[in-house]
Structures are given as C-alpha cells and as structure tokens.
Design an enzyme around this catalytic site. Structure first.
Site, PDB file in Angstrom:
ATOM      1  N   GLU A  82       0.820  -1.218   0.000  1.00 45.85           N
ATOM      2  CA  GLU A  82       0.000   0.000   0.000  1.00 45.85           C
ATOM      3  C   GLU A  82       0.854   1.269   0.000  1.00 45.85           C
ATOM      4  OE1 GLU A  82      -2.342  -2.949  -0.145  1.00 45.85           O
ATOM      5  OE2 GLU A  82      -1.060  -2.907   1.626  1.00 45.85           O
TER       6      GLU A  82
ATOM      7  N   ASN B 161      -0.967  -8.331  -3.143  1.00 39.94           N
ATOM      8  CA  ASN B 161      -1.516  -7.549  -4.241  1.00 39.94           C
ATOM      9  C   ASN B 161      -0.461  -6.700  -4.938  1.00 39.94           C
ATOM     10  OD1 ASN B 161      -1.994  -6.158  -1.483  1.00 39.94           O
ATOM     11  ND2 ASN B 161      -1.957  -4.442  -2.926  1.00 39.94           N
TER      12      ASN B 161
ATOM     13  N   ASP C 292      -7.754  -5.741  -4.963  1.00 38.78           N
ATOM     14  CA  ASP C 292      -6.889  -5.935  -3.796  1.00 38.78           C
ATOM     15  C   ASP C 292      -7.128  -7.294  -3.146  1.00 38.78           C
ATOM     16  OD1 ASP C 292      -4.935  -5.263  -1.798  1.00 38.78           O
ATOM     17  OD2 ASP C 292      -6.578  -4.911  -0.411  1.00 38.78           O
TER      18      ASP C 292
END
Length: 623
Positions: A195, A313, A355
């Site tokens: 992220e 992801n 995701d």
C-alpha cells in the site's frame, strides 16, 4: 500422562546426541516432536495448526475453565500466538513488539523481557494496524521481526541480543508484520508495504550470524525473482505472458477481458516479472514499485526441501495504470530452501482489480502417499496443488456469494472473470463479493489428519470499489481506490467452515455475526478452536460443526488458537486484543464509511461489543 521436558534440556541433549545433523535448529526439530510444545508459529512445519494432545475432549470440554491470563500492556491488534518450548513460553505484543519469556513451572513468572527501541513514526506506515504475528525459535535463539524492519536474534535463556540485521526500510514504506520462520539453518522473513508502493520479497538469513543467504522479489527480472529455466517445468502454461484478451476496449459496464482457453495460451515464457507490467518502465511505477507483500505463515516439506508462501496484491490498487497480468504478485510459490530458486509458481488473480491480496498461508497435508498444498485465497477460491509439481488439483469457491469470477481453469489456474464486477478508474463498481479483505484475511486455517478436513475462518463481506488517480511518492500511501463494505447475502459478516481439500467442497458451515478473524486450531480429539471479533473463544465438533463450548474474552480475538502441555495438563489459549484491518478503524476512532479502506463502515457495529482500543492479553484455559 504427557511427557514434559525442560526447554534448555531439550536443546542441550540434541546438540550432544545429533552433532552430524544438517539442522542448525536441531533443538527446534526435537521440540516439535513433543506435542507438549508449540515451537513453530503454526505448531509444525506443515502449517496444519494441529495438535495430537488429547486430554481435552468432547466429553469433558464443558469443564474447560480460565486457567490464567497475561496482559501485554499494549493496545491495538494482537495476532499470532506464543511459542512454547518445555517450561518456557515466549510471547510478543503489537507495536512496539515487547517480548516476555514466562516460566510455566513458576506461575508464569517473567524470566526475561525485551523492549525494542523503535521510532514511533513507524506506526504511520503500518498499513492495517500495529500488528505482529509471532516469534521464531531455533538454535537456542528467539527471533523477532520488528515492525521497523529489524530482524533480531535473542538468546532464549536470557534475552540478550546475539545479532540483528535490517530487513526493510520504513522510510520508503517498507515494514514487517510476519513471524520469522526457522527452517534448518535459516530464518525466513518477508516484507509488508504494497500500500506504499514497495517492491516486496521473501528473504532467508543464516541462523548463526544473520548474513543474507538469498532474497527473492515478488516482481522484477528472473534473476531477482529467482525463476530459472526449470521453474514450472511441470506446468509450462503457468509461465504465460498473458492469460486474458481485451475484447471490448475496456467498456466499464461489460468488462474488458475474456479468459483465453488453455490451447490459446503460450507457456514457457521468461522474464514475466517485468514483461507482464505493460506500463512504460521508464516511469518506474510498474514492477519497480510492484507490491507483492509477503507476511503469512510458510510451510516446509523436508522431503523435497521446498518452502511455500503467497505474495500479495500489486501496487497500486487502481488497475488501469498497470495493464497486464502483473506477475508475480498474487502468486503462491514453492522455493528450494537452500537456494531460493522457484520450483513452481501459480498466479491466482492475474491483473488484480480488487486488492485480493494473495498472501494467505499454505497448508501441507498427505493423502494416498502424496503431499498436497492447500490455500484459501482472499479472492474467494480454495486451491489444492500437488505440492511437488504445482499441478492444480482443485479450485472451488468457498461460498456461493463469490461473484467476481465464475470458476478457475485447472490447466492454467486462470479465473473466469465476470465483467460486471470489473473495476476501472472513476467508475463505482457495486456489489463485488468478496470485499478487498477477502473471504479470509490473515487468520490461518487448520487441517486435521484425523478427519481429513480443512477448517477455515470466513469473512462474509462485499464492497463497492472506485479506483482513482494516485501518484507514487516514496514513503506515502499509494492506494488509488475508495471502498465501502457491507455484509454479504447471508446477512452476516462472517462464518467458519469445513472443506474437503481434495475437492474443496464445503462439508459444513456455521454463520457468525462478524468475521471469524482468529487462526484455527485442530486437535486429536476432533475439536476445533477459533475466536471471533465479538470476543468469543469457541470450540466446535470437527465432524459436524456443532458448538461445544465458548468463553467471552476481554476484547475481540484476532490471534491464533494454540495448545501446549505442562506438568501433565493440557492448556489451550488465544490472544485477545481487537485490531487488524477489521478493527483498526475502531481503535483509531474512525467513523466515515470509507475510512480504513472501507472497514470503518463495514464493521461499525463492533463498538457495541468492544472497548477501543483493544487491550492485548493472553487467555489460557484448562480442565
């Protein structure tokens, strides 16, 4: 009567009796042979979360009572479980990752403690709460992977630091939440930070001195992902440059991609960790910042010397800015422990649009003389492979509400996406099931060799998903999507289910009001233990799912159930301390539906069952 040995007596006797073993962690190997110990983050190298202890059974579980508790003094989410070796228990808290060594023979007296000095700013780059998932044990050492990236080896007897090495750099958004895994002469660790646009990896360090043995990145050239000419030799179609065809120019309502048939796919391609990222590489926001976090629980098969793990992801969440399959994110890989070279690798969600972090644990089990690898992916499918070759045996939805794909091709591993739930920039895709936190998040499943079934916690959550433009800045969040979450069609947010791993068909399913966010434990007496976000610690019948016992702990349970024996008595335990993705919004006082990447709205009712922030504590039970 159960056999109990002292922790350091085991280590000393093994060192003398087995000097010729290649295992530098011979003390760990010996400890795992005694079911009174819990010397591995999931009990054994096979990751089954199973114990052969049998004192607590279906006939007497009604007499299970609280035996003792230990408050960590730290708020926020407490995941993982302690390590137990002989009379010693080692446990670690959420940030700042304080360690306590307790003497089980002396009323849990603190023998030593270790308080890391970490910069508080590290908390700002921990994606989804200040969690850690446990400790490693072996070679007379306790291993801590700090949130700030420092991998530390401590003397198991007194807690003194033996060595440390910097594994990740929080300044660029790279942190750690995983438990270190001691296997033979190495300790394995991973990387969190997808992220934040981090290019993540799995790394192996030498037990004795912390020197780097090998590092395998989740994206990039073959020389850095450690793929060679023999990777996927048994399944060359896994090495495909593209598994989808753009059929309508990206029409948002109709979906962009058609799954190619196996006969249309060209396998055996090389350099897929770069070639499947079609963004011009000079921009350096493709594979160079490709994500692929690695922080789950990783099994090892001594027969083949393979270690297994899932990669998460791709960065960024907005799929339109990274066309292509985006290998080797969203992939389960089997690697040679000594060299790190990939034996096989299968991408479960090519060109991830939701995701669906592929980082969840792999579990090994034997059947009919063969070893299989099982994985409950966040994308809502459960996968079973031949553990040695990587050939896909079964892939099925864990629950009918999964709607983003219809099925998975067993020859290629490629899902058949439903274009109605595809996501595109500035388009609000609705009713996608499951939500980004998946049908299972960090909470590991368990296997019972007695029943031959897998037991898995479930999230039953759907979402709306709108990708938005986002520019990469080192050390800053790089998500590029706005989410809201809500309960799935069953009207609840969770459950717990049993599956036949050879078909991945459901055997039984229990609903839960909220996600069952704790790791499962199975025992030789056909009991299954797990915890829930609304503070319950439960035991159910492994064959039927019937609830047999429950106890309400002080805060939501997101830790892993575990068991050990001491002085002839069996104990079961679990951490309480709500947090993780489901509970972080409540811990931080977030109230907008889109806060915490949608968890604030989805789990807002948790405030009726938990005080915030969740105080960390270990809860232990016995007859």
């Amino acid at each position: 009567m159960m056999k109990i040995k002292t922790a350091f007596g085991v280590a000393a006797s093994v060192a003398i009796a087995l000097p010729v073993l290649a295992f530098a962690a011979a003390d760990q190997e010996a400890a795992m042979k005694d079911p009174n110990n819990w010397a591995h983050p999931r009990g054994q190298h096979n990751n089954q979360g199973y114990s052969s202890l049998a004192q607590i059974n279906k006939g007497n579980i009604k007499n299970l009572k609280a035996a003792w508790t230990f408050a960590t003094g730290v708020n926020r989410g407490h995941e993982g479980s302690p390590v137990v070796v002989g009379n010693m228990m080692y446990l670690v808290s959420a940030f700042p990752n304080n360690i306590y060594a307790l003497d089980l023979n002396d009323n849990q007296k603190i023998v030593w403690s270790y308080f890391p000095k970490q910069d508080p700013s590290v908390q700002a780059v921990l994606c989804c709460d200040n969690v850690t998932r446990g400790l490693g044990f072996g070679d007379g050492k306790i291993f801590l992977q700090q949130n700030d990236g420092m991998l530390v080896a401590l003397d198991a007897k007194d807690g003194k630091k033996i060595w440390e090495v910097k594994n990740t750099d929080p300044k660029v958004g790279a942190t750690n939440t995983n438990a270190p895994h001691v296997i033979k002469d190495k300790v394995l660790t991973g990387c969190s930070g997808a992220e934040f646009g981090v290019r993540c990896f799995i790394a192996a360090y030498n037990l004795k001195d912390g020197s780097l043995a090998w590092k395998a990145y989740s994206t990039g050239p073959d020389a850095e992902t450690l793929h060679d000419a023999n990777t996927n030799k048994d399944n060359p179609l896994y090495n495909a440059l593209s598994v989808y065809q753009d059929v309508n120019g990206g029409n948002k309502e109709g979906g962009s991609f058609k799954r190619l048939e196996a006969s249309q796919i060209k396998g055996g391609e090389k350099e897929l960790g770069t070639r499947t990222w079609l963004k011009p590489q000079a921009i350096k926001d493709g594979w160079q910042h490709g994500g692929g976090s690695v922080w789950g629980w990783w099994p090892y098969d001594a027969k083949t010397n393979l270690v297994y793990y899932g990669a998460g992801n791709p960065s960024v969440w907005n799929p339109d800015v990274r066309p292509g399959d985006n290998k080797w994110s969203m992939t389960v890989t089997a690697r040679d422990l000594d060299t790190g070279v990939a034996k096989w690798a299968m991408q479960m969600t090519p060109h991830d649009e939701w995701d669906y972090d592929g980082v969840n644990e792999v579990i090994l089990f034997d059947k009919g003389g063969k070893t299989y690898a099982w994985h409950h992916d966040r994308n809502g499918f459960a996968y079973t492979w031949n553990a040695n070759t990587g050939s896909l045996i079964a892939a099925e939805k864990v629950h009918p509400f999964v709607n983003w794909a219809a099925d998975v091709d067993l020859k290629t591993g490629v899902p058949s996406k439903d274009g109605r739930y595809s996501t595109h920039q500035d388009y609000n895709a609705k009713g996608i099931c499951p939500a980004a936190l998946g049908t299972k998040d960090q909470q590991p499943a368990a296997y019972s060799p007695k029943t031959g079934l897998m037991y898995s916690p479930l999230n039953h959550v759907c979402m709306t998903y709108e990708p938005v433009e986002s520019k990469y800045v080192a050390g800053q969040p790089w998500v590029g999507a706005t989410l809201t979450m809500f309960a799935g069609p069953d009207g609840v947010m969770g459950g717990f289910a049993a599956y036949d791993p050879m078909t991945n068909k459901k055997v039984w399913y229990n609903k839960e009001k909220f996600s069952a966010w704790s790791g499962a434990l199975t025992t030789a007496t056909d009991l299954v233990f797990y915890g829930t976000l609304d503070r319950w610690f439960k035991a159910v019948d492994a064959k039927s799912g019937k609830e047999l016992w429950k106890f309400q702990v002080g805060s939501g349970a997101i830790g892993n159930a575990f068991t050990y024996g001491n002085k002839g008595k069996q104990y079961v335990g679990i951490f309480s301390g709500i947090g993780g993705w489901a509970g972080v919004a409540m811990n931080l006082g977030m109230t907008s539906d889109t806060d915490a990447l949608g968890a604030a709205g989805g789990y807002k009712e948790l405030t009726k069952y938990n005080a915030a922030p969740g105080g960390g504590a270990l809860n232990v039970f016995a007859l």
